[in-house]
Scaffold this active site. Structure first.
Site, PDB file in Angstrom:
ATOM      1  N   ASN A  11       0.857  -1.188   0.000  1.00 13.21           N
ATOM      2  CA  ASN A  11       0.000   0.000   0.000  1.00 13.21           C
ATOM      3  C   ASN A  11       0.894   1.239   0.000  1.00 13.21           C
ATOM      4  O   ASN A  11       1.488   1.584   1.020  1.00 13.21           O
ATOM      5  CB  ASN A  11      -0.897  -0.055   1.256  1.00 13.21           C
ATOM      6  CG  ASN A  11      -1.732   1.200   1.432  1.00 13.21           C
ATOM      7  OD1 ASN A  11      -1.848   2.023   0.530  1.00 13.21           O
ATOM      8  ND2 ASN A  11      -2.315   1.341   2.621  1.00 13.21           N
ATOM      9  N   LYS A  13       0.060   4.277  -0.265  1.00  9.37           N
ATOM     10  CA  LYS A  13      -0.602   5.457   0.322  1.00  9.37           C
ATOM     11  C   LYS A  13      -0.383   6.680  -0.569  1.00  9.37           C
ATOM     12  O   LYS A  13      -0.325   6.535  -1.798  1.00  9.37           O
ATOM     13  CB  LYS A  13      -0.113   5.663   1.760  1.00  9.37           C
ATOM     14  CG  LYS A  13      -0.258   4.383   2.603  1.00  9.37           C
ATOM     15  CD  LYS A  13      -0.070   4.585   4.075  1.00  9.37           C
ATOM     16  CE  LYS A  13      -0.240   3.254   4.785  1.00  9.37           C
ATOM     17  NZ  LYS A  13      -0.118   3.346   6.230  1.00  9.37           N
ATOM     18  N   HIS A  98      -9.606   0.916   5.243  1.00  5.88           N
ATOM     19  CA  HIS A  98      -8.302   1.156   5.875  1.00  5.88           C
ATOM     20  C   HIS A  98      -8.490   2.118   7.048  1.00  5.88           C
ATOM     21  O   HIS A  98      -9.289   3.056   6.973  1.00  5.88           O
ATOM     22  CB  HIS A  98      -7.312   1.727   4.858  1.00  5.88           C
ATOM     23  CG  HIS A  98      -5.911   1.739   5.383  1.00  5.88           C
ATOM     24  ND1 HIS A  98      -5.465   2.699   6.256  1.00  5.88           N
ATOM     25  CD2 HIS A  98      -4.876   0.887   5.202  1.00  5.88           C
ATOM     26  CE1 HIS A  98      -4.208   2.434   6.582  1.00  5.88           C
ATOM     27  NE2 HIS A  98      -3.836   1.333   5.953  1.00  5.88           N
ATOM     28  N   GLU A 100      -6.855   4.530   8.116  1.00 11.06           N
ATOM     29  CA  GLU A 100      -6.657   5.962   7.839  1.00 11.06           C
ATOM     30  C   GLU A 100      -7.921   6.571   7.241  1.00 11.06           C
ATOM     31  O   GLU A 100      -8.227   7.737   7.486  1.00 11.06           O
ATOM     32  CB  GLU A 100      -5.437   6.145   6.918  1.00 11.06           C
ATOM     33  CG  GLU A 100      -4.140   5.929   7.686  1.00 11.06           C
ATOM     34  CD  GLU A 100      -2.990   5.411   6.841  1.00 11.06           C
ATOM     35  OE1 GLU A 100      -3.052   5.477   5.600  1.00 11.06           O
ATOM     36  OE2 GLU A 100      -2.005   4.937   7.447  1.00 11.06           O
ATOM     37  N   GLU A 170      -5.318  -5.135  10.783  1.00 12.09           N
ATOM     38  CA  GLU A 170      -4.312  -4.104  11.006  1.00 12.09           C
ATOM     39  C   GLU A 170      -4.596  -3.389  12.325  1.00 12.09           C
ATOM     40  O   GLU A 170      -5.398  -2.432  12.355  1.00 12.09           O
ATOM     41  CB  GLU A 170      -4.345  -3.079   9.872  1.00 12.09           C
ATOM     42  CG  GLU A 170      -4.036  -3.661   8.520  1.00 12.09           C
ATOM     43  CD  GLU A 170      -3.498  -2.597   7.578  1.00 12.09           C
ATOM     44  OE1 GLU A 170      -2.343  -2.727   7.149  1.00 12.09           O
ATOM     45  OE2 GLU A 170      -4.214  -1.626   7.301  1.00 12.09           O
ATOM     46  N   GLY A 176       2.418   2.113  10.942  1.00 12.98           N
ATOM     47  CA  GLY A 176       3.363   3.220  10.788  1.00 12.98           C
ATOM     48  C   GLY A 176       4.085   3.597  12.074  1.00 12.98           C
ATOM     49  O   GLY A 176       4.765   4.616  12.136  1.00 12.98           O
ATOM     50  N   SER A 215       3.419  -2.208  10.409  1.00 12.53           N
ATOM     51  CA  SER A 215       4.868  -2.264  10.621  1.00 12.53           C
ATOM     52  C   SER A 215       5.504  -3.594  10.226  1.00 12.53           C
ATOM     53  O   SER A 215       6.447  -4.049  10.884  1.00 12.53           O
ATOM     54  CB  SER A 215       5.215  -1.897  12.071  1.00 12.53           C
ATOM     55  OG  SER A 215       4.821  -0.564  12.350  1.00 12.53           O
TER      56      SER A 215
HETATM   57  P1  PGA Z   1       2.832   0.246   7.777  1.00 14.82           P
HETATM   58  O1  PGA Z   1       1.359   0.481   7.153  1.00 14.82           O
HETATM   59  O2  PGA Z   1       3.370  -1.027   7.183  1.00 14.82           O
HETATM   60  O3  PGA Z   1       3.612   1.453   7.382  1.00 14.82           O
HETATM   61  O4  PGA Z   1       2.653   0.137   9.262  1.00 14.82           O
HETATM   62  C1  PGA Z   1       0.483  -0.596   6.969  1.00 14.82           C
HETATM   63  C2  PGA Z   1      -0.820  -0.100   6.406  1.00 14.82           C
HETATM   64  O5  PGA Z   1      -1.278   0.994   6.757  1.00 14.82           O
HETATM   65  O6  PGA Z   1      -1.446  -0.778   5.579  1.00 14.82           O
END
Ligand code: PGA
Length: 257
Positions: A11, A13, A98, A100, A170, A176, A215
């Site tokens: 992803n 983003k 997601h 976010e 997640e 992140g 992560s």
């Molecule tokens: P990350 O993000 O691997 O940077 O923690 C995962 C995600 O948001 O899908």
């Protein structure tokens, strides 16, 4: 009965310039063509790069997904992108729910449900994302939260083939932050998700891929992929560097070999 497919999803983003996107996709696809990993690989770029990455992906058997989809079929919805448009660009997957988007765009299960319906109708495979916040984890509410995210968005949804639906667990506190869930923490939620899927989709729950996200890095990937119900990863930060992303795919390849 078929086992769930091992899949690694990158992803991107809202990152990368057009040139950087091309270089990254090209490196991953050239590697994939030569190595032929036993895990499926999906790149999820920002919308403007979708067609370009689809073209590059064709060389290396790498599929492409979109990061979002409209909760409407078409028409007067300024700024939105429909499931049919995504499909027509050659993408096969779409991320829905997601954290976010739940957090910054206030998306809730009733909206996500509509998105899931339109995406499936257009022939896309849906990667439905679920996960608890830090506060919810501290209050030991992870099962209740994930259970209700699954039930509210998926109950009664017509999924025709197991490959049309993937779940990404997640935990919000791991996205992140560099703080990955331990394999044991992830495995117990994945097992719970598999049980929930068995009530929602009794015919093929055992074949649905359940990805872990939050992560994921080359050094923690193989620990996670050792669990029976962890069928791949949804990778954010580490998907922006070809070498890191490829090493995660190799960990998945080794886990299924
Ligand atoms: P990350 O993000 O691997 O940077 O923690 C995962 C995600 O948001 O899908």
């Amino acid at each position: 009965m078929n086992k769930p497919e091992m899949i690694i999803v990158g992803n991107w983003k809202m990152n990368l310039s057009p040139g950087e996107a091309e270089t990254l996709a090209d490196e991953i696809c050239r590697w994939s063509k030569a190595f032929k990993p036993k895990a499926g690989v999906v790149l999820v770029p920002p919308f403007p790069y979708l067609q370009q990455v689809v073209q590059i992906g064709k060389q290396g058997g790498v599929a492409v997904g979109a990061q979002n989809v409209a909760a409407a079929k078409g028409g007067a919805h300024t700024g939105e992108v429909s499931a049919i448009m995504i499909k027509d660009c050659g993408a096969k997957y779409v991320l829905i729910g997601h954290s976010e988007r739940r957090q910054y765009q206030y998306e809730n299960e009733s909206l996500l449900r509509v998105k899931i319906e339109y995406a499936l109708e257009a022939g896309l495979s849906v990667v439905y994302c679920v996960g608890e916040t830090l506060e919810q984890r501290k209050a030991h509410r992870q099962f209740e939260i994930v259970g209700s995210q699954l039930n509210q968005a998926l109950m009664g949804i017509a999924v025709k083939r197991p490959r049309d639906l993937l779940i990404a667990y997640e935990p919000v506190w791991a996205i992140g932050t560099g703080e990955v869930a331990t394999p044991a923490q992830a495995a117990e939620v994945h097992k719970f998700i598999r049980r929930q899927l068995a009530t929602l989709f009794p015919m093929f729950a055992a074949q649905i891929s359940i990805l872990y996200g939050g992560s994921v890095k080359p050094d923690n990937a193989s620990g996670l992929f050792g669990s029976e119900n962890i069928n791949g990863a949804l990778v954010g930060g580490a998907s922006l560097k070809a070498e890191e992303f490829i090493n995660i795919i190799i960990a998945a390849h080794v886990a299924v070999s």
